[in-house]
Design a protein around this motif. Sequence first.
Motif: not given
Length: 206
Positions: A28-34
């Motif tokens: 699934s799309l990682p729950r991380l940002f930037g």
Amino acid sequence: MLAIHETALRDAMNTLPSISTRVRTVASLPRLFGDALLKKYVADAPALYVVPGRITFADGNATLEFTVAGVVRNSAGHEKARNGDGIDLGCDHLMLMALVALDGKRLGNCTWTAISAEMADDELFEKAGISAIEVKFVGTALAIPTALDDAAFDELDDFMRLHADIDLQPQASASTHAQWLQEPPDYSGGQPDAQLDIQLPGASNP
């Protein structure tokens, strides 16, 4: 509804031999940002991510859309990132793998059809040395439930507020959607077409 089908699509790709032996990450799309998300993309590549998309409702049925985002390193240039260089996979390979794994397959409670694919044109990706392609799939219609099992809500006692950013087309890329999920949200890559904010009974204003 979403969780069941996200898992089914991800598992179908994980069990395809041409993917399991050649693709480093199916998730699934990682729950991380930037920057943290970009670094994750670089570490995971070649990777296939499953991203829930739009849900439409008509005549008592729900139709789900999911995007499979393929990520590769592009250190040899954009052309080889798309087509591969004889050693590493390109975006074209990841698109074909997703099509073989999912298109026309009965997964979860739906049969899935590929409807479009598009290279993700993102300056941040270029700077990070990666390229990405997004392949969109739509499932056959599901009947909207007419009753709810109260036991399914036992763990939701603390759920007091719903916020949604709505992309009507959709036009924004999966990376832009990920920016909207940040806390606070980052709208520098594009604004949603509409927003929904609901305070549930018993909630206090944020």
